[in-house]
Design a protein around this motif. Structure first.
Motif, short mmCIF file in Angstrom:
data_model
loop_
_atom_site.label_atom_id
_atom_site.label_comp_id
_atom_site.label_asym_id
_atom_site.label_seq_id
_atom_site.Cartn_x
_atom_site.Cartn_y
_atom_site.Cartn_z
N PRO A 143 -13.30 -15.63 27.96
CA PRO A 143 -13.65 -14.86 27.05
C PRO A 143 -14.85 -14.30 27.33
O PRO A 143 -15.18 -13.03 26.65
CB PRO A 143 -13.71 -15.87 25.80
CG PRO A 143 -14.02 -17.27 26.25
CD PRO A 143 -13.32 -17.31 27.63
N ASP A 144 -16.02 -14.73 27.91
CA ASP A 144 -17.26 -14.27 28.19
C ASP A 144 -16.92 -13.12 28.99
O ASP A 144 -17.73 -11.99 28.77
CB ASP A 144 -18.17 -15.31 28.51
CG ASP A 144 -18.69 -16.32 27.61
OD1 ASP A 144 -18.56 -15.74 26.41
OD2 ASP A 144 -18.93 -17.27 28.02
N ASP A 145 -16.19 -13.06 30.00
CA ASP A 145 -15.92 -12.09 30.96
C ASP A 145 -15.35 -10.83 30.45
O ASP A 145 -15.41 -9.68 30.42
CB ASP A 145 -15.07 -12.51 32.26
CG ASP A 145 -15.70 -13.53 33.09
OD1 ASP A 145 -16.78 -13.35 33.40
OD2 ASP A 145 -15.07 -14.57 33.24
N PHE A 146 -14.34 -10.94 29.46
CA PHE A 146 -13.85 -10.00 28.58
C PHE A 146 -14.65 -9.53 27.68
O PHE A 146 -14.89 -8.18 27.70
CB PHE A 146 -12.77 -10.51 27.80
CG PHE A 146 -11.20 -10.47 28.29
CD1 PHE A 146 -10.58 -9.37 28.32
CD2 PHE A 146 -10.73 -11.42 29.34
CE1 PHE A 146 -9.21 -9.14 28.93
CE2 PHE A 146 -9.46 -11.24 29.99
CZ PHE A 146 -8.93 -10.09 29.85
N SER A 147 -15.73 -10.08 27.14
CA SER A 147 -16.92 -9.42 26.41
C SER A 147 -17.75 -8.72 27.05
O SER A 147 -18.15 -7.67 26.60
CB SER A 147 -17.50 -10.41 25.32
OG SER A 147 -18.22 -11.43 26.02
N VAL A 148 -18.03 -9.06 28.10
CA VAL A 148 -19.03 -8.47 28.98
C VAL A 148 -18.35 -7.13 29.50
O VAL A 148 -18.83 -6.06 29.54
CB VAL A 148 -19.49 -8.95 30.47
CG1 VAL A 148 -20.34 -8.19 31.45
CG2 VAL A 148 -20.44 -10.31 29.96
N TRP A 149 -17.07 -7.05 29.97
CA TRP A 149 -16.36 -6.06 30.38
C TRP A 149 -16.10 -4.89 29.53
O TRP A 149 -16.23 -3.56 29.62
CB TRP A 149 -14.70 -6.58 31.11
CG TRP A 149 -13.92 -5.24 31.47
CD1 TRP A 149 -14.17 -4.57 32.35
CD2 TRP A 149 -12.60 -5.37 31.13
NE1 TRP A 149 -13.07 -3.54 32.50
CE2 TRP A 149 -12.00 -4.20 31.71
CE3 TRP A 149 -11.70 -6.26 30.47
CZ2 TRP A 149 -10.64 -3.78 31.75
CZ3 TRP A 149 -10.35 -5.92 30.45
CH2 TRP A 149 -10.06 -4.85 30.80
N PHE B 40 -20.68 -12.54 24.41
CA PHE B 40 -20.86 -12.95 23.04
C PHE B 40 -20.19 -14.39 23.15
O PHE B 40 -19.18 -14.66 23.98
CB PHE B 40 -19.81 -12.37 22.07
CG PHE B 40 -20.63 -11.12 21.92
CD1 PHE B 40 -21.61 -10.91 20.75
CD2 PHE B 40 -20.32 -9.80 22.32
CE1 PHE B 40 -22.04 -9.84 20.48
CE2 PHE B 40 -20.71 -8.70 21.84
CZ PHE B 40 -21.72 -8.56 21.03
N SER B 41 -20.52 -15.46 22.31
CA SER B 41 -19.90 -16.74 22.31
C SER B 41 -18.54 -16.61 21.23
O SER B 41 -18.91 -16.51 19.97
CB SER B 41 -20.70 -17.93 21.87
OG SER B 41 -21.88 -18.07 22.92
N PHE B 42 -17.31 -16.60 21.89
CA PHE B 42 -16.40 -16.38 21.19
C PHE B 42 -15.67 -17.69 20.86
O PHE B 42 -15.50 -18.53 21.35
CB PHE B 42 -15.16 -15.63 21.68
CG PHE B 42 -15.78 -14.17 21.72
CD1 PHE B 42 -15.61 -13.25 20.71
CD2 PHE B 42 -16.00 -13.60 22.91
CE1 PHE B 42 -15.82 -11.91 20.81
CE2 PHE B 42 -16.42 -12.30 23.08
CZ PHE B 42 -16.20 -11.26 22.03
N ALA B 43 -15.15 -17.84 19.35
CA ALA B 43 -14.33 -18.95 19.15
C ALA B 43 -12.87 -18.22 18.43
O ALA B 43 -12.96 -17.05 17.80
CB ALA B 43 -14.93 -19.60 17.66
#
Length: 102
Positions: free
Chosen positions: A15-21, A27-30
């Motif tokens: 999930p972190d890679d998707f948010s940066v991309w 972001f810290s996703f839940a």
């Protein structure tokens, strides 16, 4: 639709890679569970929440569909209804997948 399931798996695993991309920052996703939205049941490919300020909705498509603008608007309205806090921003991104020469 094997690409669809693979992309969902990758989004869940990284999930972190998707948010940066997609958003330019981490972001810290839940996971929002369930991902089924109200009214006539529809299931979004991927809905994640960076609490308390951001909902990120991803849809993976293997071919262009004429109804995607309507579907994305429908998802956005359902998310807004479910999370009625005006301080929560909803970001939606459609990722079109295509097969490359291999």
């Amino acid at each position: 639709m094997p690409y669809d399931n693979l992309c969902k798996y990758l989004r869940q695993s990284f999930p972190d890679d998707f948010s940066v991309w997609l958003l330019g920052e981490s972001f810290s996703f839940a996971e929002i569970q369930p991902s089924e939205l109200t009214a006539d049941p529809i299931r979004a490919d991927s809905v994640v929440l960076e609490s308390p300020t951001l909902i990120l909705h991803l849809e993976f498509q293997t071919s262009p569909k004429g109804d995607i603008p309507f579907r994305m608007a429908d998802y956005a309205l359902r998310l807004q209804r479910r999370y009625s806090d005006p301080s929560i921003q909803i970001r939606q991104i459609v990722i079109y997948l295509k097969q490359t020469g291999s």
